[in-house]
Design a protein around this motif. Structure first.
Motif, mmCIF file in Angstrom:
data_model
loop_
_atom_site.group_PDB
_atom_site.id
_atom_site.type_symbol
_atom_site.label_atom_id
_atom_site.label_comp_id
_atom_site.label_asym_id
_atom_site.label_seq_id
_atom_site.Cartn_x
_atom_site.Cartn_y
_atom_site.Cartn_z
ATOM 1 N N ARG A 42 4.390 5.471 -5.625
ATOM 2 C CA ARG A 42 4.426 5.448 -7.102
ATOM 3 C C ARG A 42 3.427 6.450 -7.693
ATOM 4 O O ARG A 42 3.713 7.110 -8.671
ATOM 5 C CB ARG A 42 4.135 4.044 -7.625
ATOM 6 N N GLU A 43 2.269 6.548 -7.105
ATOM 7 C CA GLU A 43 1.238 7.444 -7.619
ATOM 8 C C GLU A 43 1.498 8.911 -7.282
ATOM 9 O O GLU A 43 1.179 9.799 -8.071
ATOM 10 C CB GLU A 43 -0.135 7.026 -7.070
ATOM 11 N N ASN A 44 2.060 9.176 -6.096
ATOM 12 C CA ASN A 44 2.173 10.556 -5.617
ATOM 13 C C ASN A 44 3.600 11.098 -5.557
ATOM 14 O O ASN A 44 3.791 12.301 -5.364
ATOM 15 C CB ASN A 44 1.534 10.669 -4.226
ATOM 16 N N GLY A 45 4.595 10.238 -5.647
ATOM 17 C CA GLY A 45 5.987 10.694 -5.604
ATOM 18 C C GLY A 45 6.439 11.168 -4.234
ATOM 19 O O GLY A 45 7.481 11.803 -4.108
ATOM 20 N N TYR A 60 3.973 1.431 -1.040
ATOM 21 C CA TYR A 60 4.658 1.425 -2.339
ATOM 22 C C TYR A 60 3.767 2.033 -3.434
ATOM 23 O O TYR A 60 4.214 2.901 -4.192
ATOM 24 C CB TYR A 60 5.053 -0.014 -2.697
ATOM 25 N N HIS A 61 2.524 1.614 -3.502
ATOM 26 C CA HIS A 61 1.618 2.138 -4.531
ATOM 27 C C HIS A 61 1.331 3.628 -4.319
ATOM 28 O O HIS A 61 1.260 4.397 -5.295
ATOM 29 C CB HIS A 61 0.317 1.324 -4.589
ATOM 30 N N TYR A 62 1.226 4.039 -3.078
ATOM 31 C CA TYR A 62 1.021 5.462 -2.793
ATOM 32 C C TYR A 62 2.216 6.280 -3.280
ATOM 33 O O TYR A 62 2.044 7.325 -3.925
ATOM 34 C CB TYR A 62 0.808 5.689 -1.281
ATOM 35 N N GLU A 71 0.837 -1.209 0.000
ATOM 36 C CA GLU A 71 0.000 0.000 0.000
ATOM 37 C C GLU A 71 0.871 1.257 0.000
ATOM 38 O O GLU A 71 0.599 2.208 -0.741
ATOM 39 C CB GLU A 71 -0.932 -0.012 1.211
ATOM 40 N N THR A 130 13.255 2.446 -3.093
ATOM 41 C CA THR A 130 12.877 2.572 -4.506
ATOM 42 C C THR A 130 14.056 3.109 -5.295
ATOM 43 O O THR A 130 14.847 3.917 -4.801
ATOM 44 C CB THR A 130 11.665 3.513 -4.676
ATOM 45 N N GLN A 155 12.838 2.563 -11.497
ATOM 46 C CA GLN A 155 11.504 2.009 -11.218
ATOM 47 C C GLN A 155 11.540 0.664 -10.496
ATOM 48 O O GLN A 155 10.531 -0.042 -10.464
ATOM 49 C CB GLN A 155 10.667 1.885 -12.514
#
Length: 146
Positions: A71-74, A67-69, A65, A126, A130
Motif C-alpha cells: 500500500r505504501e510503495n505500490g 500488505y502495508h508495504y 506487513e 489486492t 483498494q
C-alpha cells in the motif's frame, strides 16, 4: 373353437399401464426431491461451517506487513514475487465496485522467494478499488483484509 387364437394378457394395452407408468414417475420424482433436499441440507451445513471457520481465521502478521508495504510503495518488498494480474476467473471476488466500475486484481506472495523452493499456497490479492484479500489455500478461499 379350433380357429380361435388364445389371447395372452398384454399389460401395455390393459388399463393398468397408464396408472403403473404414472405411479413410477411419481415415485421417481419423490425420490429425486428427497435426494435433492438432503444434498441441499449438506451443502448448507458445509457453507455454515466454512463461514464459522473463516470468522475465526486471523490474518497472519507477516501478511499484514506485506500488505502495508505494498500500500505504501505500490510494489512487492525486495525478494518477494508480486504485482501480477489476478484474473478472478472463478469470479470468487467481486467483479465491479459499488460504483459499477470493473475491479482489476493483482496477486502477491506473502513470503520471500527462495530459488528452488515452492512458493506455497498463501497469497495476497489486492483490488483496484483498494480492497485486499488473503488466501491461505491458493485461491480457494478469500478472507477480506479490513
Amino acid at each position: 373353437m379350433k380357429n380361435e387364437k388364445k389371447r395372452s394378457f398384454n399389460f401395455r394395452h390393459s388399463g393398468y399401464f397408464p396408472i403403473f407408468f404414472l405411479l413410477c414417475i411419481g415415485l421417481c420424482l419423490v425420490g429425486y426431491l428427497f435426494s435433492y433436499q438432503s444434498k441441499l441440507q449438506i451443502a448448507r451445513t458445509k457453507i455454515d461451517k466454512k463461514d464459522q471457520l473463516l470468522k475465526k481465521v486471523e490474518i497472519p502478521k507477516y501478511v499484514l506487513e506485506v500488505y502495508h508495504y505494498i500500500r505504501e510503495n505500490g510494489k512487492a518488498p525486495n525478494q518477494y514475487v508480486g504485482g501480477r494480474n489476478f484474473q478472478n476467473r472463478e469470479k470468487k471476488l467481486p467483479q465491479k465496485s459499488n460504483k459499477g466500475q470493473s475491479i482489476k486484481y493483482r496477486e502477491w506472495d506473502v513470503h520471500p522467494y527462495i530459488t528452488g523452493k515452492d512458493r506455497g499456497p498463501e497469497r495476497l490479492v489486492t483490488g483496484s478499488n483498494q480492497t485486499a484479500y488473503y488466501t491461505f489455500d491458493h485461491y480457494s478461499t478469500f478472507i477480506p483484509i479490513e
